[in-house]
Design a protein around this motif. Structure first.
Motif, short mmCIF file in Angstrom:
data_model
loop_
_atom_site.label_atom_id
_atom_site.label_comp_id
_atom_site.label_asym_id
_atom_site.label_seq_id
_atom_site.Cartn_x
_atom_site.Cartn_y
_atom_site.Cartn_z
N THR A 124 0.85 -1.19 0.00
CA THR A 124 0.00 0.00 0.00
C THR A 124 0.88 1.24 0.00
OG1 THR A 124 -1.72 -1.16 1.23
CG2 THR A 124 -1.79 1.25 1.26
N GLN A 125 0.72 2.07 -1.02
CA GLN A 125 1.61 3.22 -1.18
C GLN A 125 1.13 4.40 -0.33
OE1 GLN A 125 4.58 2.85 -3.57
NE2 GLN A 125 3.85 0.99 -2.59
N PRO A 126 2.05 5.07 0.36
CA PRO A 126 1.68 6.17 1.26
C PRO A 126 1.57 7.50 0.52
CG PRO A 126 4.02 5.84 1.36
CD PRO A 126 3.50 4.81 0.39
N ASP A 127 1.19 8.52 1.26
CA ASP A 127 1.19 9.88 0.72
C ASP A 127 2.60 10.47 0.70
OD1 ASP A 127 -1.67 10.03 0.41
OD2 ASP A 127 -1.80 10.20 2.60
N ALA A 128 3.49 9.94 1.56
CA ALA A 128 4.86 10.45 1.60
C ALA A 128 5.77 9.45 2.30
CB ALA A 128 4.93 11.80 2.32
N LEU A 148 18.13 8.80 4.82
CA LEU A 148 17.84 9.63 3.65
C LEU A 148 18.48 9.05 2.40
CD1 LEU A 148 16.69 12.19 2.37
CD2 LEU A 148 18.74 13.41 3.13
N GLU A 149 19.68 8.48 2.52
CA GLU A 149 20.35 7.90 1.36
C GLU A 149 19.58 6.69 0.82
OE1 GLU A 149 22.81 9.29 -0.22
OE2 GLU A 149 22.87 10.90 1.27
N LEU A 150 18.80 6.04 1.67
CA LEU A 150 17.93 4.96 1.20
C LEU A 150 16.60 5.51 0.69
CD1 LEU A 150 18.48 2.36 4.07
CD2 LEU A 150 19.31 2.16 1.72
N ALA A 151 16.05 6.49 1.40
CA ALA A 151 14.71 6.99 1.07
C ALA A 151 14.68 7.80 -0.22
CB ALA A 151 14.19 7.85 2.23
N ARG A 152 15.74 8.52 -0.51
CA ARG A 152 15.73 9.38 -1.70
C ARG A 152 15.59 8.55 -2.98
NH1 ARG A 152 20.32 11.95 -0.98
NH2 ARG A 152 19.52 13.86 -0.04
N PRO A 153 16.46 7.56 -3.23
CA PRO A 153 16.24 6.75 -4.45
C PRO A 153 14.99 5.89 -4.39
CG PRO A 153 18.08 5.89 -3.16
CD PRO A 153 17.71 7.20 -2.55
N ALA A 157 12.20 5.90 -7.27
CA ALA A 157 11.82 4.68 -7.98
C ALA A 157 10.32 4.42 -7.92
CB ALA A 157 12.58 3.49 -7.39
N LEU A 158 9.70 4.76 -6.79
CA LEU A 158 8.27 4.50 -6.61
C LEU A 158 7.41 5.72 -6.93
CD1 LEU A 158 8.37 2.40 -3.30
CD2 LEU A 158 8.34 1.59 -5.68
N ASP A 159 8.05 6.81 -7.34
CA ASP A 159 7.34 8.05 -7.68
C ASP A 159 6.48 8.52 -6.50
OD1 ASP A 159 6.67 10.20 -9.29
OD2 ASP A 159 4.97 9.18 -10.23
N LEU A 160 7.11 8.59 -5.32
CA LEU A 160 6.43 9.04 -4.11
C LEU A 160 7.07 10.32 -3.59
CD1 LEU A 160 6.09 5.64 -2.20
CD2 LEU A 160 4.23 6.97 -3.21
N PRO A 201 0.78 14.64 5.99
CA PRO A 201 0.00 13.76 5.11
C PRO A 201 -0.77 12.74 5.95
CG PRO A 201 2.30 13.92 4.41
CD PRO A 201 2.23 14.53 5.76
N ALA A 202 -1.84 12.22 5.39
CA ALA A 202 -2.65 11.25 6.13
C ALA A 202 -1.89 9.95 6.37
CB ALA A 202 -3.95 11.00 5.39
N HIS A 203 -1.20 9.47 5.35
CA HIS A 203 -0.51 8.18 5.43
C HIS A 203 0.98 8.40 5.19
CE1 HIS A 203 0.00 3.81 3.72
NE2 HIS A 203 0.64 3.99 4.88
N ILE A 204 1.78 8.11 6.19
CA ILE A 204 3.23 8.32 6.14
C ILE A 204 3.94 6.99 6.31
CG2 ILE A 204 5.21 9.43 7.28
CD1 ILE A 204 3.22 11.60 8.26
N VAL A 205 4.99 6.77 5.54
CA VAL A 205 5.87 5.62 5.75
C VAL A 205 7.23 6.13 6.23
CG1 VAL A 205 7.27 3.89 4.56
CG2 VAL A 205 4.82 3.94 4.21
N LEU A 206 7.64 5.63 7.40
CA LEU A 206 8.97 5.91 7.92
C LEU A 206 9.96 4.96 7.27
CD1 LEU A 206 8.05 6.25 11.70
CD2 LEU A 206 8.94 8.11 10.25
N VAL A 207 11.10 5.47 6.85
CA VAL A 207 12.14 4.67 6.20
C VAL A 207 13.39 4.67 7.08
CG1 VAL A 207 13.61 4.39 4.16
CG2 VAL A 207 11.25 5.22 3.91
#
Length: 241
Positions: A124-128, A148-153, A157-160, A201-207
């Motif tokens: 399920t894709q988040p808002d951010a 951040l070095e993981l989250a940025r690419p 890749a997922l267009d989020l 955002p309503a739905h956030i994914v922590l990386v």
């Protein structure tokens, strides 16, 4: 007279030279040194041999016989709705991740982010996506944030959307790896705060890179939920069993 070379501009390469240059700069597997495959610094054999996580608890990402919610999470639901790990924290992940985290090995980070993108695309894709922030003091000493070095690419890749201005580490804490479970909870009290005047955002994914007990991710999730987020998930590269 030979004209000076402009070092500020890359040299122009005609079509006849492109193939040799591709060979010259071919990707090599960072585990075994063989030729990389599928545009990655990893060969197919080493990619297959990575400790990809199997079935796990949907809430804490601990291994289970089949995807489900473990007894501990049923008894005490965590603040994250779902937690997903790409790998078990085992060889060679226990070598690759420290290379990113402590030794500026961004090639390792790129390979791991690609694996995260493959694993997380069906979720399920988040808002951010929100990389777990470092305290500014630790960021100053290290010079970069491995999350951040993981989250940025991964976001690319997922267009989020990538959110780096929602949450901050409010106080410097002791390294969690040195503490017992109860001490981890005390160590993280007041560690995070939502940046004032932001709209969550309503739905956030922590990386993050590694999930051990989940205490750090849970502390950040509680703060986000208290500030108005409706759902917080966690996507991590590796889970310590």
């Amino acid at each position: 007279m030979t004209p000076p070379v402009n070092l500020s501009q890359p040299p122009k390469v005609d079509g006849a030279c492109r193939a040799p240059l591709r060979w010259l700069f071919a990707l090599h597997c960072m585990v075994c040194g063989e030729a990389g495959q599928d545009g990655r610094d990893l060969c197919r054999a080493c990619c297959a041999a990575l400790p990809w996580q199997g079935p796990a608890c949907l809430c804490c990402a601990l291994p289970l016989p089949s995807p489900d919610t473990c007894g501990a999470c049923l008894q005490k639901p965590p603040p994250v709705t779902q937690a997903h790990a790409v790998f078990d924290y085992a060889f060679p992940l226990d070598r690759l991740l420290p290379r990113l985290k402590f030794h500026r090995d961004f090639a390792s980070g790129r390979v791991l982010a690609q694996a995260m993108a493959d694993h997380c695309a069906p979720l399920t894709q988040p808002d951010a996506l929100l990389p777990l922030p470092l305290h500014r003091g630790r960021l100053r000493r290290r010079g970069y944030d491995q999350a951040l070095e993981l989250a940025r690419p991964l976001a690319r890749a997922l267009d989020l959307p990538l959110a780096t201005d929602l949450l901050e580490r409010a106080k410097s804490t002791s390294a969690q790896s040195r503490l017992e479970a109860d001490a981890r909870q005390r160590n993280l009290r007041g560690a995070f705060r939502v940046i004032p005047s932001v709209s969550l955002p309503a739905h956030i994914v922590l990386v993050d890179d590694v999930m051990t007990t989940g205490a750090t991710l849970h502390a950040a999730a509680r703060v986000l939920l208290a500030a108005g987020a409706q759902r917080v998930d966690a996507w991590v590269c590796a889970r310590v069993a």
